[in-house]
Design an enzyme around this catalytic site. Structure first.
Site, mmCIF file in Angstrom:
data_model
loop_
_atom_site.group_PDB
_atom_site.id
_atom_site.type_symbol
_atom_site.label_atom_id
_atom_site.label_comp_id
_atom_site.label_asym_id
_atom_site.label_seq_id
_atom_site.Cartn_x
_atom_site.Cartn_y
_atom_site.Cartn_z
ATOM 1 N N HIS A 93 0.812 -1.218 0.000
ATOM 2 C CA HIS A 93 0.000 0.000 0.000
ATOM 3 C C HIS A 93 0.850 1.274 0.000
ATOM 4 O O HIS A 93 1.917 1.342 0.593
ATOM 5 C CB HIS A 93 -0.920 0.004 1.223
ATOM 6 N N ASP A 94 0.344 2.278 -0.701
ATOM 7 C CA ASP A 94 0.912 3.634 -0.695
ATOM 8 C C ASP A 94 2.311 3.716 -1.298
ATOM 9 O O ASP A 94 3.049 4.668 -1.031
ATOM 10 C CB ASP A 94 0.921 4.226 0.730
ATOM 11 N N GLY B 28 5.171 -1.146 2.551
ATOM 12 C CA GLY B 28 4.348 0.041 2.351
ATOM 13 C C GLY B 28 5.137 1.334 2.324
ATOM 14 O O GLY B 28 6.219 1.451 2.900
#
Length: 259
Positions: free
Chosen positions: A118-119, A136
């Protein structure tokens, strides 16, 4: 072009000339650009935005919810640029409240079993070899190459035109134009071959090497090395890219040369 044995939510937006093989599932709130090919047994979850002329091989999972205990179901996306190839069993998680987006640029190659958490923000023309695990909030700049089976710690930044040896544990930032290898990960020279292939002149490469002599070979701490670089070396786009990267590093940069 689209197999009757695939399930495509009627709310998904599918471009022209898209090929979808059997047993693939495409959920609602998905956009797929024209000319993209999607192999069998691919799962594309809500929030995926896939560009034109991409190739997504069997077993890939795009825009799955983040493996992050802080995730509370917030709306977020995965964006993939044009002409990017995603090989077998790659997983790309969508963003969290931090950035609300995970992004992979155009003309990238993500080899089999890569995980992008994520991100993360991955630039253009990036190659990530087999089984690389990207935690992440990682940033990988344009034209970087990450060797197979490497593991990249969360919040690490990898600079443009850098090359990381296979099997590396990347705990610190990797500055632009460099090669990174050994354990602990450390400076292994300038990525001269890659830079030549991309049209950098011998003069530019020599200038980059001189910058890194101050940073990694002269026994100076980073603050003093940056001061010396700005005083003694002419300002160029490459010099300023390196200086700004080092100054903005939050995790600190990898070690200098280790014999």
């Amino acid at each position: 072009m689209i197999s009757n044995l695939s399930h495509i939510d009627p709310k998904a937006i599918i471009g022209t000339e898209v090929h979808i093989d059997p047993f693939t599932m495409i959920h609602e709130d998905v956009i797929i650009g024209e000319g993209t090919w999607i192999g069998s047994n691919v799962t594309i979850y809500p929030g995926a935005r896939i560009g034109k002329n991409c190739k997504i091989f069997p077993g890939a999972v795009i825009a799955g919810i983040p493996q992050d205990l802080k995730f509370q179901g917030e709306v977020s996306t995965v964006e993939i640029g044009d002409n990017t190839t995603i090989r077998e069993c790659v997983t790309i998680s969508r963003g969290t409240i931090d950035k609300r987006i995970t992004k992979v640029g155009s003309n990238c190659l993500l080899m089999a079993y890569v995980h992008i958490a994520h991100d993360c923000i991955v630039g253009n023309n990036v190659i990530i070899a087999n089984s690389v695990q990207v935690a992440g909030h990682v940033t990988i700049d344009d034209w970087a190459i990450v060797g197979g089976s490497s593991a990249i710690h969360q919040f690490v930044k990898i600079g443009m035109h850098s090359m990381i040896s296979g099997g590396s544990l990347v705990r610190k930032d990797v500055p632009p134009f460099t090669k990174a290898a050994r354990e602990p990960l450390s400076y292994a020279g300038v990525n001269s071959l890659g830079l030549r292939r991309r049209g950098f002149s011998s003069e530019s490469i020599s200038h980059i090497q001189e910058v890194y002599r101050y940073l990694f070979l002269n026994s100076l701490n980073n603050s003093r090395a940056l001061e010396e670089i700005e005083i003694n070396l002419p300002a160029t786009k490459e010099r300023d890219e390196i200086v700004n990267f080092i100054r903005s590093s939050e995790r600190g940069v990898m070690k200098g040369y280790i014999s």
